[in-house]
Motif scaffolding. Structure first.
Motif, PDB file in Angstrom:
ATOM      1  N   UNK A   1      -6.419   6.212  -2.301  1.00 60.37           N
ATOM      2  CA  UNK A   1      -7.126   5.355  -3.256  1.00 60.37           C
ATOM      3  C   UNK A   1      -6.156   4.804  -4.310  1.00 60.37           C
ATOM      4  N   UNK A   2      -5.240   5.647  -4.765  1.00 59.24           N
ATOM      5  CA  UNK A   2      -4.247   5.214  -5.757  1.00 59.24           C
ATOM      6  C   UNK A   2      -3.343   4.126  -5.182  1.00 59.24           C
TER       7      UNK A   2
ATOM      8  N   UNK B   1      -4.176  -3.697  -4.854  1.00 62.68           N
ATOM      9  CA  UNK B   1      -5.203  -4.592  -5.396  1.00 62.68           C
ATOM     10  C   UNK B   1      -4.778  -5.170  -6.739  1.00 62.68           C
ATOM     11  N   UNK B   2      -4.181  -4.332  -7.575  1.00 59.15           N
ATOM     12  CA  UNK B   2      -3.737  -4.780  -8.892  1.00 59.15           C
ATOM     13  C   UNK B   2      -2.638  -5.829  -8.767  1.00 59.15           C
ATOM     14  N   UNK B   3      -1.713  -5.615  -7.838  1.00 56.01           N
ATOM     15  CA  UNK B   3      -0.626  -6.580  -7.633  1.00 56.01           C
ATOM     16  C   UNK B   3      -1.164  -7.916  -7.128  1.00 56.01           C
ATOM     17  N   UNK B   4      -2.172  -7.843  -6.235  1.00 57.47           N
ATOM     18  CA  UNK B   4      -2.764  -9.072  -5.704  1.00 57.47           C
ATOM     19  C   UNK B   4      -3.483  -9.858  -6.800  1.00 57.47           C
TER      20      UNK B   4
ATOM     21  N   UNK C   1      -3.448  15.458   7.573  1.00 57.99           N
ATOM     22  CA  UNK C   1      -4.647  14.944   6.925  1.00 57.99           C
ATOM     23  C   UNK C   1      -4.276  13.927   5.847  1.00 57.99           C
ATOM     24  N   UNK C   2      -5.230  13.066   5.547  1.00 58.64           N
ATOM     25  CA  UNK C   2      -5.045  12.067   4.495  1.00 58.64           C
ATOM     26  C   UNK C   2      -5.679  12.583   3.202  1.00 58.64           C
ATOM     27  N   UNK C   3      -4.948  12.399   2.101  1.00 59.06           N
ATOM     28  CA  UNK C   3      -5.476  12.764   0.794  1.00 59.06           C
ATOM     29  C   UNK C   3      -6.202  11.563   0.206  1.00 59.06           C
TER      30      UNK C   3
END
Length: 406
Positions: free
Chosen positions: A123-124, A130-133, A116-118
């Motif tokens: 999201x983290x 996104x922050x790096x972009x 399963x995906x957490x």
């Protein structure tokens, strides 16, 4: 009288400590983590590779970023469109797919997959990308980006009439851990030893051994002797775990988990620790005396559970009040309950750990519990002496009320 008291206490202690049931009770808490570790080990060995497979829809740049930065623990691949991704999920070739549209992400996961995906982890990871972009877009250097991500340096302290001291979440977390342990220890020991002392008295009454014992000693000696004997068993039980924990912390001092626990324990406030130990001792003794009183009304083993059940319920009130009242900590009912003997035993440590009660309030509650202990102990002498040779067919609660009236 002292010699007789020592004889009765020693007899109760030696008889019980030699029984397999006592050591099974002591060792049972150790078996639980061992069994859980064994089950976890077996599952880990038999479940194979549990790394989820994630397909990214029509976004080569995102696929490359996820593979290069490794911010997400998953096997990353790319697919051309959503239709292909859905078919791969149905064919059990992937565990989920990720779509980015208009700056928003959508993760579709398989309900049949073993892994399963957490949501928080995904999201983290995406937030970091996104922050790096954005940093690249605004032409920020890696040092500037790191500076933006560095949290504020905050030190929490507490101020009282005694002066300033370290505080904050670390201290509260350590104190709360101790308060939880105290509550659990009190509850666990009460369940075991109130039942033990009740069975001891019920067995002597039902087998008519009590008549023989009282011919050689007084009811008062039997009363206090049994409490001391059971108290020594509790002390042995606690010391066993103290030695075990100290030995484990020394031998496993390099273990990461042990280091974290020790760091948390080091943050425990000394005043809080002393109070918790005192409340543990006074609270346990109070409940033992109360149990001895109720048990003196029992005629045979079949009534033991009926006798100890109200005591078990009473012991949970404080602990449950602390949990249920966590959302309304300043409620007047909780404040009043924290001063009521027997309830305060498990309620006050949790309130003190989160600084909802002051140390002065806590010691007032402890003093009231100590007074209740003395009253119950003295009051119990008369009830025990009166009922230990009485074999009434009336219900235990009714007998208890009759004794209160007299």
């Amino acid at each position: 009288m002292f010699k007789q008291l020592k004889l009765v206490a020693g007899q109760v202690y030696r008889t019980k400590i030699k029984t397999p049931s006592f050591w099974l009770t002591v060792l049972t808490p150790l078996l639980i983590p061992i069994v859980m570790f064994a089950i976890g080990f077996i599952i880990a060995k038999t479940s194979g590779n549990t790394t989820p497979k994630l397909a990214v829809v029509d976004n080569t740049a995102l696929v490359q970023t996820l593979k290069t930065d490794k911010v997400l623990d998953a096997k990353i691949s790319g697919v051309a469109d959503v239709k292909t991704a859905k078919q791969k999920i149905l064919d059990e070739k992937i565990d989920g797919y990720l779509v980015k549209s208009d700056g928003k992400y959508t993760l579709v996961a398989s309900t049949d997959g073993a892994t399963k995906f957490n949501e928080t982890t995904v999201k983290t990871a995406l937030s970091q990308i996104e922050l790096a972009e954005k940093a690249t877009h605004f032409k920020l250097s890696s040092e500037e980006l790191l500076s933006l991500q560095t949290p504020a340096d905050l030190t929490m302290k507490t101020l009282s009439k005694k002066g300033e001291s370290d505080g904050g979440e670390g201290k509260n977390a350590a104190n709360y851990l101790i308060s939880t342990v105290v509550a659990i220890v009190i509850f666990m020991l009460l369940m075991v030893y109130t039942n033990m002392i009740a069975q001891e008295i019920a067995n002597e009454k039902s087998s008519r051994i009590m008549e023989t014992l009282l011919a050689a000693t007084s009811a008062k000696v039997q009363y206090y002797g049994k409490i001391i004997g059971i108290g020594l068993l509790i002390l042995t039980h606690i010391l066993f775990y103290v030695v075990l924990i100290v030995g484990a912390s020394i031998s496993l001092k390099d273990n990461e988990m042990v280091k974290k626990v020790l760091e948390m324990i080091n943050g425990v406030d000394l005043n809080f620790l002393i109070f918790s130990i005192l409340m543990l001792v006074v609270g346990l003794l109070s409940y033992l005396f109360l149990t001895a009183i109720i048990a003196s009304l029992v005629n045979d083993q079949s009534q033991v559970q009926q006798a100890v059940q109200p005591i078990a319920i009473l012991s949970t009130i404080g602990y449950m009040a602390g949990i249920v009242g966590a959302s309304v900590p300043n409620n007047i009912v909780l404040k009043v309950l924290s001063f009521i003997p027997f309830v305060s035993t498990t309620l006050v440590p949790s309130r003190l750990s989160t600084e909802l009660s002051t140390l002065t309030d806590a010691y007032i509650a402890l003093a009231l519990q100590a007074v209740a202990l003395l009253i119950v102990a003295k009051f119990g002498e008369q009830i025990y002496a009166k009922n230990v040779l009485s074999y009434s067919d009336e219900k235990i609660f009714k007998q208890f009320l009759q004794n209160l009236k007299k």
